[in-house]
Design a protein around this motif. Structure first.
Motif, PDB file in Angstrom:
ATOM      1  N   VAL A 124      43.714  39.647 -39.236  1.00 49.94           N
ATOM      2  CA  VAL A 124      44.888  40.252 -38.599  1.00 49.94           C
ATOM      3  C   VAL A 124      45.221  41.542 -39.342  1.00 49.94           C
ATOM      4  O   VAL A 124      45.162  41.617 -40.569  1.00 49.94           O
ATOM      5  CB  VAL A 124      46.078  39.275 -38.622  1.00 49.94           C
ATOM      6  CG1 VAL A 124      47.340  39.939 -38.108  1.00 49.94           C
ATOM      7  CG2 VAL A 124      45.752  38.040 -37.798  1.00 49.94           C
ATOM      8  N   LYS A 125      45.590  42.562 -38.580  1.00 46.00           N
ATOM      9  CA  LYS A 125      45.798  43.910 -39.122  1.00 46.00           C
ATOM     10  C   LYS A 125      47.242  44.052 -39.615  1.00 46.00           C
ATOM     11  O   LYS A 125      48.132  44.467 -38.876  1.00 46.00           O
ATOM     12  CB  LYS A 125      45.485  44.933 -38.028  1.00 46.00           C
ATOM     13  CG  LYS A 125      45.330  46.357 -38.496  1.00 46.00           C
ATOM     14  CD  LYS A 125      44.891  47.219 -37.318  1.00 46.00           C
ATOM     15  CE  LYS A 125      44.625  48.650 -37.727  1.00 46.00           C
ATOM     16  NZ  LYS A 125      44.172  49.470 -36.569  1.00 46.00           N
ATOM     17  N   ALA A 157      49.664  45.930 -42.150  1.00 45.35           N
ATOM     18  CA  ALA A 157      49.698  47.161 -42.945  1.00 45.35           C
ATOM     19  C   ALA A 157      50.064  46.861 -44.397  1.00 45.35           C
ATOM     20  O   ALA A 157      51.053  46.181 -44.675  1.00 45.35           O
ATOM     21  CB  ALA A 157      50.699  48.143 -42.345  1.00 45.35           C
ATOM     22  N   GLY A 158      49.235  47.359 -45.308  1.00 47.13           N
ATOM     23  CA  GLY A 158      49.521  47.258 -46.731  1.00 47.13           C
ATOM     24  C   GLY A 158      49.418  45.874 -47.317  1.00 47.13           C
ATOM     25  O   GLY A 158      49.915  45.634 -48.420  1.00 47.13           O
ATOM     26  N   ALA A 159      48.755  44.942 -46.639  1.00 45.50           N
ATOM     27  CA  ALA A 159      48.690  43.556 -47.099  1.00 45.50           C
ATOM     28  C   ALA A 159      47.412  43.272 -47.876  1.00 45.50           C
ATOM     29  O   ALA A 159      46.358  43.848 -47.606  1.00 45.50           O
ATOM     30  CB  ALA A 159      48.802  42.587 -45.927  1.00 45.50           C
ATOM     31  N   GLY A 160      47.521  42.315 -48.801  1.00 45.62           N
ATOM     32  CA  GLY A 160      46.367  41.899 -49.592  1.00 45.62           C
ATOM     33  C   GLY A 160      45.533  40.838 -48.920  1.00 45.62           C
ATOM     34  O   GLY A 160      44.507  40.418 -49.459  1.00 45.62           O
ATOM     35  N   ALA A 161      45.957  40.377 -47.747  1.00 47.80           N
ATOM     36  CA  ALA A 161      45.198  39.376 -46.996  1.00 47.80           C
ATOM     37  C   ALA A 161      45.682  39.377 -45.555  1.00 47.80           C
ATOM     38  O   ALA A 161      46.762  39.891 -45.243  1.00 47.80           O
ATOM     39  CB  ALA A 161      45.365  37.983 -47.610  1.00 47.80           C
ATOM     40  N   GLY A 162      44.872  38.790 -44.691  1.00 51.51           N
ATOM     41  CA  GLY A 162      45.251  38.640 -43.293  1.00 51.51           C
ATOM     42  C   GLY A 162      44.663  37.366 -42.728  1.00 51.51           C
ATOM     43  O   GLY A 162      43.532  36.994 -43.051  1.00 51.51           O
ATOM     44  N   TRP A 163      45.441  36.676 -41.901  1.00 48.59           N
ATOM     45  CA  TRP A 163      44.949  35.448 -41.287  1.00 48.59           C
ATOM     46  C   TRP A 163      43.785  35.748 -40.348  1.00 48.59           C
ATOM     47  O   TRP A 163      43.661  36.849 -39.801  1.00 48.59           O
ATOM     48  CB  TRP A 163      46.061  34.773 -40.487  1.00 48.59           C
ATOM     49  CG  TRP A 163      47.313  34.575 -41.278  1.00 48.59           C
ATOM     50  CD1 TRP A 163      47.524  33.661 -42.269  1.00 48.59           C
ATOM     51  CD2 TRP A 163      48.529  35.324 -41.164  1.00 48.59           C
ATOM     52  NE1 TRP A 163      48.800  33.785 -42.769  1.00 48.59           N
ATOM     53  CE2 TRP A 163      49.437  34.791 -42.117  1.00 48.59           C
ATOM     54  CE3 TRP A 163      48.942  36.382 -40.346  1.00 48.59           C
ATOM     55  CZ2 TRP A 163      50.727  35.287 -42.264  1.00 48.59           C
ATOM     56  CZ3 TRP A 163      50.223  36.881 -40.496  1.00 48.59           C
ATOM     57  CH2 TRP A 163      51.104  36.342 -41.448  1.00 48.59           C
ATOM     58  N   THR A 164      42.910  34.758 -40.156  1.00 49.22           N
ATOM     59  CA  THR A 164      41.791  34.918 -39.239  1.00 49.22           C
ATOM     60  C   THR A 164      41.542  33.619 -38.511  1.00 49.22           C
ATOM     61  O   THR A 164      41.709  32.534 -39.076  1.00 49.22           O
ATOM     62  CB  THR A 164      40.504  35.347 -39.978  1.00 49.22           C
ATOM     63  OG1 THR A 164      39.429  35.463 -39.029  1.00 49.22           O
ATOM     64  CG2 THR A 164      40.097  34.355 -41.056  1.00 49.22           C
ATOM     65  N   ARG A 165      41.152  33.698 -37.247  1.00 49.62           N
ATOM     66  CA  ARG A 165      40.658  32.537 -36.498  1.00 49.62           C
ATOM     67  C   ARG A 165      39.139  32.601 -36.623  1.00 49.62           C
ATOM     68  O   ARG A 165      38.428  33.098 -35.730  1.00 49.62           O
ATOM     69  CB  ARG A 165      41.111  32.574 -35.042  1.00 49.62           C
ATOM     70  CG  ARG A 165      40.705  31.331 -34.229  1.00 49.62           C
ATOM     71  CD  ARG A 165      41.400  30.082 -34.746  1.00 49.62           C
ATOM     72  NE  ARG A 165      41.025  28.887 -33.992  1.00 49.62           N
ATOM     73  CZ  ARG A 165      41.705  28.407 -32.946  1.00 49.62           C
ATOM     74  NH1 ARG A 165      42.793  29.045 -32.507  1.00 49.62           N
ATOM     75  NH2 ARG A 165      41.317  27.302 -32.338  1.00 49.62           N
ATOM     76  N   ALA A 166      38.623  32.119 -37.727  1.00 47.52           N
ATOM     77  CA  ALA A 166      37.188  32.195 -37.990  1.00 47.52           C
ATOM     78  C   ALA A 166      36.436  31.205 -37.099  1.00 47.52           C
ATOM     79  O   ALA A 166      36.846  30.060 -36.937  1.00 47.52           O
ATOM     80  CB  ALA A 166      36.921  31.886 -39.466  1.00 47.52           C
ATOM     81  N   VAL A 167      35.334  31.687 -36.537  1.00 50.71           N
ATOM     82  CA  VAL A 167      34.490  30.836 -35.701  1.00 50.71           C
ATOM     83  C   VAL A 167      33.019  31.132 -35.972  1.00 50.71           C
ATOM     84  O   VAL A 167      32.672  32.197 -36.491  1.00 50.71           O
ATOM     85  CB  VAL A 167      34.764  31.043 -34.192  1.00 50.71           C
ATOM     86  CG1 VAL A 167      36.219  30.714 -33.836  1.00 50.71           C
ATOM     87  CG2 VAL A 167      34.425  32.472 -33.757  1.00 50.71           C
ATOM     88  N   ALA A 168      32.186  30.172 -35.629  1.00 45.59           N
ATOM     89  CA  ALA A 168      30.732  30.373 -35.628  1.00 45.59           C
ATOM     90  C   ALA A 168      30.268  30.396 -34.186  1.00 45.59           C
ATOM     91  O   ALA A 168      30.685  29.565 -33.372  1.00 45.59           O
ATOM     92  CB  ALA A 168      30.039  29.266 -36.403  1.00 45.59           C
ATOM     93  N   LEU A 169      29.424  31.333 -33.863  1.00 45.67           N
ATOM     94  CA  LEU A 169      28.878  31.484 -32.513  1.00 45.67           C
ATOM     95  C   LEU A 169      27.412  31.103 -32.555  1.00 45.67           C
ATOM     96  O   LEU A 169      26.623  31.645 -33.330  1.00 45.67           O
ATOM     97  CB  LEU A 169      29.034  32.930 -32.041  1.00 45.67           C
ATOM     98  CG  LEU A 169      30.445  33.510 -32.084  1.00 45.67           C
ATOM     99  CD1 LEU A 169      30.430  34.996 -31.734  1.00 45.67           C
ATOM    100  CD2 LEU A 169      31.367  32.752 -31.137  1.00 45.67           C
ATOM    101  N   LEU A 170      27.052  30.126 -31.691  1.00 38.76           N
ATOM    102  CA  LEU A 170      25.665  29.676 -31.599  1.00 38.76           C
ATOM    103  C   LEU A 170      25.154  29.924 -30.202  1.00 38.76           C
ATOM    104  O   LEU A 170      25.885  29.731 -29.215  1.00 38.76           O
ATOM    105  CB  LEU A 170      25.557  28.170 -31.899  1.00 38.76           C
ATOM    106  CG  LEU A 170      25.723  27.696 -33.344  1.00 38.76           C
ATOM    107  CD1 LEU A 170      27.173  27.776 -33.787  1.00 38.76           C
ATOM    108  CD2 LEU A 170      25.222  26.278 -33.479  1.00 38.76           C
ATOM    109  N   ASP A 171      23.921  30.351 -30.093  1.00 43.11           N
ATOM    110  CA  ASP A 171      23.325  30.503 -28.772  1.00 43.11           C
ATOM    111  C   ASP A 171      23.279  29.143 -28.083  1.00 43.11           C
ATOM    112  O   ASP A 171      23.013  28.116 -28.727  1.00 43.11           O
ATOM    113  CB  ASP A 171      21.918  31.086 -28.872  1.00 43.11           C
ATOM    114  CG  ASP A 171      21.944  32.559 -29.281  1.00 43.11           C
ATOM    115  OD1 ASP A 171      22.977  33.211 -29.054  1.00 43.11           O
ATOM    116  OD2 ASP A 171      20.923  33.036 -29.811  1.00 43.11           O
ATOM    117  N   GLY A 172      23.576  29.158 -26.775  1.00 41.91           N
ATOM    118  CA  GLY A 172      23.613  27.906 -26.025  1.00 41.91           C
ATOM    119  C   GLY A 172      22.265  27.233 -25.915  1.00 41.91           C
ATOM    120  O   GLY A 172      21.232  27.779 -26.203  1.00 41.91           O
TER     121      GLY A 172
END
Length: 259
Positions: A241-242, A244-259
């Motif tokens: 997440v963008k 401003a001026g932050a030392g970290a940002g949340w993320t919805r991390a995912v792995a994408l696999l070919d079907g």
């Protein structure tokens, strides 16, 4: 080609135990309607009666109070300190998005005890999976600690990486390292006990402080790494997440696999 998506993110839950508690306040749809009407009157001089809406409801509104290090998040270089050998450390909104979308490499260290995994142990994992991570690849370290998420043990009973292990990955060109534990470093108690035993300041947060010497990012509080079917052959998306001026940002991390 259709892709399978594996969610690698932890839930942000105000009901779960956190060292820094989460506050989650909710305006119901009916309260949201009244809030909107009050705001229109106060700011724009427009009178509106929310009772004309279906069931007197408009939209709910959630307000959360939490740190940027709650849930699955990406640490920026500025989190590691105000100075770095490579210049002024960048904040999370300044990091190139290309860093956070790339081939993933899973390193399973779930059989390691509480503490910090050394570079030699990581090298053994490379040999075991027949692949050494390289530039542009995102390394995910599975410790199994996510099974303890939401409990005090999540913050004390896990395995991190030693400074030498982090340097090994950075030497190979890796710029983003993720882990399914509270921290990429060993638990606080373990590090402090080692410091008292040895007097060596280098055992205190070495994985984080590596970021004062070399620019890289961590993903902490990942989850479900056990659902990845193989050590390689998947793409990781962990766009932060963008803020401003932050030392970290949340993320919805995912792995994408070919079907």
């Amino acid at each position: 080609m259709p892709q399978k998506i594996i969610d690698l993110s932890a839930r942000v839950d105000a009901a779960a135990w956190e060292a820094n508690p989460v506050e989650h306040r909710v305006l119901s749809p009916a309260e949201g309607a009244r809030h909107m009407a009050d705001g229109m009157r106060e700011h724009y001089g427009v009178d509106f009666d929310p009772s004309v809406l279906p069931d007197g409801e408009l939209l709910s509104l959630d307000t959360l109070t939490l740190t940027t290090h709650t849930g699955t998040h990406v640490d920026a270089p500025s989190h590691y300190g105000t100075r770095a050998d490579y210049g002024v450390p960048r904040h999370i909104d300044q990091m190139p998005l290309e860093w956070f979308l790339g081939p993933g490499v899973l390193l399973d260290v779930s059989d390691e005890p509480v503490g910090a995994v050394g570079a030699d142990r990581l090298a053994e994992r490379f040999e075991r999976i027949g692949h050494a991570p390289g530039p542009g690849e995102i390394v995910l370290v599975r410790t199994g600690a996510d099974a303890l998420a939401g409990t005090p043990a999540y913050f004390t009973d896990f395995t991190g990486l030693s400074g030498a292990a982090v340097d090994l990955l950075l030497d190979l060109g890796v710029r983003v390292i993720g882990i399914d534990a509270f921290s990429l470093d060993a638990p606080f108690g373990h590090m402090i006990a080692e410091f008292r035993r040895t007097g060596d300041r280098g055992v205190l947060w070495p994985a984080h402080f590596a970021g004062r010497r070399r620019e890289y990012c961590q993903i902490e509080n990942l989850a479900h790494l056990d659902e990845l079917p193989a050590p390689t052959g998947f793409t990781v998306s962990c766009l932060p997440v963008k803020i401003a001026g932050a030392g970290a940002g949340w993320t919805r991390a995912v792995a994408l696999l070919d079907g």
